[in-house]
Design a protein around this motif. Structure first.
Motif, PDB file in Angstrom:
ATOM      1  N   VAL A  28      -6.277  -1.008  -4.734  1.00 10.50           N
ATOM      2  CA  VAL A  28      -5.787  -1.676  -3.523  1.00 10.50           C
ATOM      3  C   VAL A  28      -6.436  -1.004  -2.320  1.00 10.50           C
ATOM      4  O   VAL A  28      -6.244   0.186  -2.080  1.00 10.50           O
ATOM      5  CB  VAL A  28      -4.249  -1.595  -3.401  1.00 10.50           C
ATOM      6  N   GLY A  29      -7.225  -1.775  -1.573  1.00  8.31           N
ATOM      7  CA  GLY A  29      -7.873  -1.261  -0.373  1.00  8.31           C
ATOM      8  C   GLY A  29      -7.244  -1.883   0.864  1.00  8.31           C
ATOM      9  O   GLY A  29      -6.944  -3.068   0.869  1.00  8.31           O
ATOM     10  N   ARG A  30      -7.040  -1.092   1.905  1.00  7.28           N
ATOM     11  CA  ARG A  30      -6.437  -1.635   3.118  1.00  7.28           C
ATOM     12  C   ARG A  30      -7.178  -1.137   4.341  1.00  7.28           C
ATOM     13  O   ARG A  30      -7.692  -0.028   4.370  1.00  7.28           O
ATOM     14  CB  ARG A  30      -4.970  -1.240   3.213  1.00  7.28           C
TER      15      ARG A  30
ATOM     16  N   ALA B 155       0.473   6.309  -1.706  1.00  6.04           N
ATOM     17  CA  ALA B 155      -0.666   5.541  -1.191  1.00  6.04           C
ATOM     18  C   ALA B 155      -1.964   5.898  -1.912  1.00  6.04           C
ATOM     19  O   ALA B 155      -2.777   5.015  -2.200  1.00  6.04           O
ATOM     20  CB  ALA B 155      -0.810   5.766   0.307  1.00  6.04           C
ATOM     21  N   GLU B 156      -2.163   7.168  -2.227  1.00  5.45           N
ATOM     22  CA  GLU B 156      -3.396   7.584  -2.906  1.00  5.45           C
ATOM     23  C   GLU B 156      -3.489   6.974  -4.302  1.00  5.45           C
ATOM     24  O   GLU B 156      -4.542   6.475  -4.706  1.00  5.45           O
ATOM     25  CB  GLU B 156      -3.457   9.112  -2.995  1.00  5.45           C
ATOM     26  N   ASP B 157      -2.384   6.985  -5.051  1.00  5.59           N
ATOM     27  CA  ASP B 157      -2.386   6.403  -6.393  1.00  5.59           C
ATOM     28  C   ASP B 157      -2.613   4.891  -6.335  1.00  5.59           C
ATOM     29  O   ASP B 157      -3.302   4.321  -7.181  1.00  5.59           O
ATOM     30  CB  ASP B 157      -1.074   6.706  -7.121  1.00  5.59           C
ATOM     31  N   ILE B 158      -2.039   4.248  -5.329  1.00  4.55           N
ATOM     32  CA  ILE B 158      -2.212   2.800  -5.172  1.00  4.55           C
ATOM     33  C   ILE B 158      -3.673   2.483  -4.874  1.00  4.55           C
ATOM     34  O   ILE B 158      -4.233   1.527  -5.420  1.00  4.55           O
ATOM     35  CB  ILE B 158      -1.261   2.262  -4.071  1.00  4.55           C
TER      36      ILE B 158
ATOM     37  N   ASN C 270       3.696  -1.779 -11.770  1.00  2.00           N
ATOM     38  CA  ASN C 270       4.626  -1.808 -10.648  1.00  2.00           C
ATOM     39  C   ASN C 270       4.204  -0.754  -9.623  1.00  2.00           C
ATOM     40  O   ASN C 270       4.155   0.436  -9.915  1.00  2.00           O
ATOM     41  CB  ASN C 270       6.054  -1.539 -11.130  1.00  2.00           C
ATOM     42  N   LEU C 271       3.883  -1.197  -8.394  1.00  2.77           N
ATOM     43  CA  LEU C 271       3.430  -0.280  -7.352  1.00  2.77           C
ATOM     44  C   LEU C 271       4.580   0.436  -6.644  1.00  2.77           C
ATOM     45  O   LEU C 271       4.350   1.429  -5.964  1.00  2.77           O
ATOM     46  CB  LEU C 271       2.598  -1.039  -6.309  1.00  2.77           C
TER      47      LEU C 271
ATOM     48  N   CYS D  51       0.796  -1.236   0.000  1.00  2.00           N
ATOM     49  CA  CYS D  51       0.000   0.000   0.000  1.00  2.00           C
ATOM     50  C   CYS D  51       0.817   1.269   0.000  1.00  2.00           C
ATOM     51  O   CYS D  51       0.269   2.351   0.090  1.00  2.00           O
ATOM     52  CB  CYS D  51      -1.043   0.017   1.099  1.00  2.00           C
ATOM     53  N   GLY D  52       2.120   1.161  -0.133  1.00  2.00           N
ATOM     54  CA  GLY D  52       2.941   2.344  -0.295  1.00  2.00           C
ATOM     55  C   GLY D  52       3.368   3.016   0.994  1.00  2.00           C
ATOM     56  O   GLY D  52       3.927   4.105   0.969  1.00  2.00           O
ATOM     57  N   LYS D  53       3.112   2.386   2.134  1.00  2.00           N
ATOM     58  CA  LYS D  53       3.506   2.976   3.418  1.00  2.00           C
ATOM     59  C   LYS D  53       4.999   2.788   3.686  1.00  2.00           C
ATOM     60  O   LYS D  53       5.606   3.557   4.400  1.00  2.00           O
ATOM     61  CB  LYS D  53       2.701   2.347   4.563  1.00  2.00           C
ATOM     62  N   THR D  54       5.580   1.742   3.112  1.00  2.00           N
ATOM     63  CA  THR D  54       7.003   1.446   3.272  1.00  2.00           C
ATOM     64  C   THR D  54       7.596   1.210   1.893  1.00  2.00           C
ATOM     65  O   THR D  54       6.993   0.528   1.067  1.00  2.00           O
ATOM     66  CB  THR D  54       7.200   0.179   4.146  1.00  2.00           C
ATOM     67  N   THR D  55       8.765   1.757   1.639  1.00  2.00           N
ATOM     68  CA  THR D  55       9.420   1.588   0.345  1.00  2.00           C
ATOM     69  C   THR D  55      10.403   0.423   0.429  1.00  2.00           C
ATOM     70  O   THR D  55      11.255   0.398   1.316  1.00  2.00           O
ATOM     71  CB  THR D  55      10.169   2.872  -0.056  1.00  2.00           C
ATOM     72  N   PRO D  56      10.296  -0.540  -0.481  1.00  2.00           N
ATOM     73  CA  PRO D  56      11.236  -1.668  -0.453  1.00  2.00           C
ATOM     74  C   PRO D  56      12.628  -1.226  -0.908  1.00  2.00           C
ATOM     75  O   PRO D  56      12.767  -0.253  -1.653  1.00  2.00           O
ATOM     76  CB  PRO D  56      10.624  -2.667  -1.438  1.00  2.00           C
TER      77      PRO D  56
END
Length: 198
Positions: free
Chosen positions: A34-36, A26-29, A20-21, A3-8
């Motif tokens: 993608v719902g969380r 987070a908004e674009d994801i 590729n996410l 969900c974009g909260k942490t960058t790998p």
């Protein structure tokens, strides 16, 4: 990470048709489907159940003023009614969200996710703090949603996991330890050693 909260630090997260996410916010994801939902319910306590769902409708313009001043279309109102039915809160549509039980707030937040039309729903410990009856109803809701959505649940309640899971993945220190049916995972020696005890 999904969900974009942490960058790998490396790698890709491919979603949908190979999008590729990694690097997306987070908004674009969320817009991609993608719902969380995190463990603690996050609803607008002073608004009604209906208003919480109405604010969550996926609309082209999500600015504050269009959302607050706009009127729901007949199609949007029908979706809200359908979602109320799905989450079991039709009789509470005009109740203040803050007055709901813990389980009902969890279901409302799942309903708010559904209003965003996600392809993937990710739930973090959705039954934490619920009564047995609420846990059973949540399992039914997740099974119902699994027919039209991909669902990932992070949960430590093994009885609940057994009631909903087609495939169980056990993680240990950031790596996959075991994967398969609940029965296979429970019989895996590594899982027994690390999690279940002897």
């Amino acid at each position: 990470v999904i969900c974009g909260k942490t960058t790998p630090t490396s790698g890709k997260i491919l979603f949908g048709k190979g999008i590729n996410l990694v690097g997306k916010n987070a908004e674009d994801i969320t817009k991609l489907g993608v719902g969380r939902k995190f463990q603690a319910p996050s609803v607008y306590g002073n608004l009604s159940v209906w208003q919480n769902l109405d604010l969550s409708v996926k609309r082209p313009s999500k600015g504050v003023f269009p959302t607050l001043m706009g009127r729901s279309s007949p199609a949007e109102r029908a979706r809200i009614e359908e979602t109320l039915e799905t989450i079991g809160l039709s009789n509470h549509a005009h109740d203040r969200a803050g007055s709901l039980s813990h389980g009902q707030k969890q279901w409302l937040e799942i309903g708010m996710l559904l209003m965003q039309e996600p392809k993937l729903i990710m739930l973090d410990e959705p039954v934490a703090g619920m009564t047995d009856e609420e846990t059973e109803r949540t399992a039914e809701l997740i099974q119902e949603l699994a027919g039209t959505h991909s669902i990932v649940v992070v949960e430590h309640d093994m009885d609940f996991v057994a009631s909903i899971a087609n495939k169980v993945t056990v993680l240990h220190e950031g790596s996959v330890l075991a994967e398969g049916s609940m029965d296979q995972v429970q019989r895996d020696e590594r899982v027994i050693e690390v999690y279940l005890g002897r």
